[in-house]
Design an enzyme around this catalytic site. Structure first.
Site, PDB file in Angstrom:
ATOM      1  N   TYR A   1       1.862  -0.191 -14.957  1.00 32.46           N
ATOM      2  CA  TYR A   1       3.541   0.251 -14.797  1.00 32.46           C
ATOM      3  C   TYR A   1       4.303  -0.049 -16.108  1.00 32.46           C
ATOM      4  O   TYR A   1       3.766  -0.925 -17.052  1.00 32.46           O
ATOM      5  CB  TYR A   1       3.785   0.054 -13.618  1.00 32.46           C
ATOM      6  CG  TYR A   1       3.206   0.914 -12.417  1.00 32.46           C
ATOM      7  CD1 TYR A   1       2.986   2.099 -12.697  1.00 32.46           C
ATOM      8  CD2 TYR A   1       2.187   0.223 -11.609  1.00 32.46           C
ATOM      9  CE1 TYR A   1       2.316   2.800 -11.772  1.00 32.46           C
ATOM     10  CE2 TYR A   1       1.526   0.855 -10.620  1.00 32.46           C
ATOM     11  CZ  TYR A   1       1.360   2.203 -10.771  1.00 32.46           C
ATOM     12  OH  TYR A   1       0.702   2.927  -9.801  1.00 32.46           O
TER      13      TYR A   1
ATOM     14  N   MET B   1       0.871  -1.172  -0.075  1.00 30.61           N
ATOM     15  CA  MET B   1       0.024  -0.118  -0.060  1.00 30.61           C
ATOM     16  C   MET B   1       0.927   1.114  -0.106  1.00 30.61           C
ATOM     17  O   MET B   1       2.008   1.216   0.821  1.00 30.61           O
ATOM     18  CB  MET B   1      -1.114   0.016   1.014  1.00 30.61           C
ATOM     19  CG  MET B   1      -2.088  -0.978   1.211  1.00 30.61           C
ATOM     20  SD  MET B   1      -2.971  -0.954   2.553  1.00 30.61           S
ATOM     21  CE  MET B   1      -1.977  -1.835   3.942  1.00 30.61           C
ATOM     22  N   HIS B   2       0.470   2.136  -0.783  1.00 25.12           N
ATOM     23  CA  HIS B   2       1.291   3.620  -0.652  1.00 25.12           C
ATOM     24  C   HIS B   2       0.834   4.272   0.349  1.00 25.12           C
ATOM     25  O   HIS B   2      -0.369   5.221   0.078  1.00 25.12           O
ATOM     26  CB  HIS B   2       1.259   4.043  -2.201  1.00 25.12           C
ATOM     27  CG  HIS B   2       1.487   3.371  -3.351  1.00 25.12           C
ATOM     28  ND1 HIS B   2       2.704   2.434  -3.405  1.00 25.12           N
ATOM     29  CD2 HIS B   2       0.764   3.078  -4.446  1.00 25.12           C
ATOM     30  CE1 HIS B   2       2.540   1.811  -4.345  1.00 25.12           C
ATOM     31  NE2 HIS B   2       1.477   2.223  -5.163  1.00 25.12           N
TER      32      HIS B   2
END
Length: 203
Positions: free
Chosen positions: A167, A27-28
């Site tokens: 990404y 998790m960011h």
């Protein structure tokens, strides 16, 4: 009836002897991006102390071009790796294990130095990515491998190589974002070459 009868049973994965099968994915949190990693260490140590056996950090990029934004964390030198010993040490002291997530944003980075397999812009970014040269592709592979070695030096129990959610690795895999006609594009084998090389050389 317990739908998860094995969740509290041990599991061995290579050198990791997990006391249970509870894993916390990446998790960011924003705690990755500061100079002081004490809050990040405390964050993961708290979860390890409550029984989460395996955790994955938020995003760390193997080079500056792969940053999620201009202030995002890069994991590319020994000084940085040494600072991360506080994080891994705190988790290990509580009996947990932790992996470092390595991510290259590709064209999804919010900064002006973004790169991609092809110079195709994304609707979420005003910048047009620079197409990676073959030499730069090999350097990117080297950067992933170097970051993995540094992660081991920092005490991490492994790395997660981020290959999803659009990404860089996804950008190479998808024909919509990879218009190359060299050995790094074209058919599926060519588009898969970058992630395969990164995984093989990291191992």
């Amino acid at each position: 009836m317990n739908p998860y009868p094995h969740i509290f049973t041990p599991l061995r994965i290579n050198d990791m002897n997990l006391p249970n099968r509870i894993m916390m994915g990446s998790m960011h949190t924003g705690l990755e991006d500061g100079e002081d990693l004490s809050p990040l260490a405390a964050y993961f140590a708290e979860r390890a102390s409550r029984g989460c056996s395996l955790m994955v950090t938020g995003a760390f990029s193997p080079n500056a071009a792969g940053r999620l934004n201009a202030q995002a964390a890069v994991f590319d030198d020994e000084k940085t790796a040494e600072k991360h010993r506080e994080v891994t040490g705190s988790v290990h002291a509580e009996g947990g294990y932790i992996l470092l997530q390595l991510i290259h944003s590709g064209r999804y980075g919010y900064h002006s130095d973004i790169v991609a397999p092809s110079p195709i812009p994304t609707p979420i970014n005003k910048h047009i990515p620079k197409e990676l040269s073959v030499e730069e592709i090999w350097k990117t592979i080297e950067d992933f491998v170097k970051a993995a070695k540094l992660a081991e030096h920092a005490g991490y129990d492994g790395v997660e190589i981020m290959g999803s959610e659009g990404y860089l690795l996804s950008q190479f895999l998808a024909p919509r974002t990879n218009h190359r006609d060299d050995g790094w594009g074209g058919d599926l084998a060519g588009r898969m070459r970058l992630p395969k090389e990164i995984v093989a050389q990291t191992r």
